[in-house]
Scaffold this motif. Structure first.
Motif, short mmCIF file in Angstrom:
data_model
loop_
_atom_site.label_atom_id
_atom_site.label_comp_id
_atom_site.label_asym_id
_atom_site.label_seq_id
_atom_site.Cartn_x
_atom_site.Cartn_y
_atom_site.Cartn_z
N GLU A 110 1.30 -7.24 12.74
CA GLU A 110 -0.04 -7.83 12.79
C GLU A 110 -1.03 -6.92 13.52
O GLU A 110 -1.92 -7.38 14.21
N MET A 111 -0.85 -5.62 13.33
CA MET A 111 -1.72 -4.63 13.96
C MET A 111 -2.80 -4.12 13.03
O MET A 111 -3.89 -3.78 13.46
N LEU A 112 -2.47 -4.00 11.74
CA LEU A 112 -3.41 -3.52 10.75
C LEU A 112 -2.95 -4.05 9.40
O LEU A 112 -1.87 -3.72 8.93
N PHE A 113 -3.75 -4.91 8.82
CA PHE A 113 -3.39 -5.51 7.54
C PHE A 113 -3.91 -4.65 6.40
O PHE A 113 -5.06 -4.25 6.39
N SER A 114 -3.05 -4.39 5.45
CA SER A 114 -3.41 -3.65 4.25
C SER A 114 -3.24 -4.54 3.04
O SER A 114 -2.45 -5.47 3.05
N THR A 115 -3.98 -4.22 2.01
CA THR A 115 -3.84 -4.89 0.73
C THR A 115 -3.28 -3.88 -0.25
O THR A 115 -3.75 -2.74 -0.31
N ILE A 116 -2.28 -4.30 -1.00
CA ILE A 116 -1.64 -3.45 -2.00
C ILE A 116 -2.19 -3.85 -3.37
O ILE A 116 -2.16 -5.02 -3.74
N TYR A 117 -2.69 -2.87 -4.11
CA TYR A 117 -3.26 -3.10 -5.44
C TYR A 117 -2.37 -2.44 -6.48
O TYR A 117 -2.16 -1.24 -6.44
N ILE A 118 -1.88 -3.26 -7.40
CA ILE A 118 -1.03 -2.74 -8.47
C ILE A 118 -1.82 -2.88 -9.77
O ILE A 118 -2.24 -3.98 -10.14
N THR A 119 -2.03 -1.77 -10.43
CA THR A 119 -2.77 -1.77 -11.69
C THR A 119 -1.79 -1.60 -12.84
O THR A 119 -0.58 -1.53 -12.63
N GLY A 120 -2.30 -1.51 -14.04
CA GLY A 120 -1.43 -1.27 -15.19
C GLY A 120 -0.69 -2.53 -15.61
O GLY A 120 -1.14 -3.65 -15.43
N GLU A 121 0.49 -2.33 -16.15
CA GLU A 121 1.29 -3.39 -16.75
C GLU A 121 1.69 -4.49 -15.75
O GLU A 121 1.84 -5.65 -16.14
N HIS A 122 1.85 -4.17 -14.51
CA HIS A 122 2.34 -5.12 -13.50
C HIS A 122 1.23 -5.53 -12.53
O HIS A 122 1.46 -5.70 -11.34
N LYS A 123 0.03 -5.72 -13.05
CA LYS A 123 -1.16 -5.92 -12.23
C LYS A 123 -1.04 -7.12 -11.29
O LYS A 123 -0.74 -8.23 -11.69
N SER A 124 -1.28 -6.84 -10.01
CA SER A 124 -1.33 -7.88 -8.98
C SER A 124 -1.94 -7.26 -7.73
O SER A 124 -2.07 -6.05 -7.61
#
Length: 140
Positions: A110-124
């Protein structure tokens, strides 16, 4: 990479989590650092080592916050973060094994929150959150 470039790649992107919850299907996944790292590395491999990006705001933090984060990182991770190229303050980076591991550990602590972006066929989009939670957004 800019957020505009990320959106051009087809990422699920929103500025405000409330907007994301209104616009996209979402669910909560609880994972510790190792589980998150394994999950993201599996997705990275599934995507052919492409199509995964993340936001990493370390370089925008005050020096004091950077120093606290540095104390959690291994010397190799710290060197990696310090050598990252962040042109004009950009915070979106193409994922790799080292960066995914760092982000999973910092989310877990809980020191630095990142968001992971998945593009292409498995988008989420996987929004790092408190209590070892990730909110996973997908198309409705």
């Amino acid at each position: 990479m800019t957020t505009g470039q990320l959106q051009e790649k087809g990422a699920i992107y929103f500025e405000n989590i409330v907007d994301g919850m209104k616009q996209y299907e979402n669910r909560i996944v609880r994972m510790d650092a190792q589980q998150a790292c394994d999950q993201f590395l599996d997705l990275w491999e599934l995507c052919g080592y492409n199509d995964i990006y993340l936001d990493f705001y370390y370089h925008r933090l005050p020096k004091e916050a950077q120093t606290r984060i540095d104390m959690v990182l291994s010397p190799q991770e710290r060197d990696y973060v310090h050598q990252m190229d962040s042109p004009e303050g950009e915070v979106i980076f193409q994922a790799n094994e080292v960066l995914l591991s760092i982000c999973a550990r910092l989310n877990d602590a809980e020191m630095l929150f990142s968001t992971i972006y998945i593009t292409g066929e498995h988008k989420s989009t996987w929004w790092g959150n408190y209590n070892k939670e990730y909110i996973v957004f997908t198309e409705k």
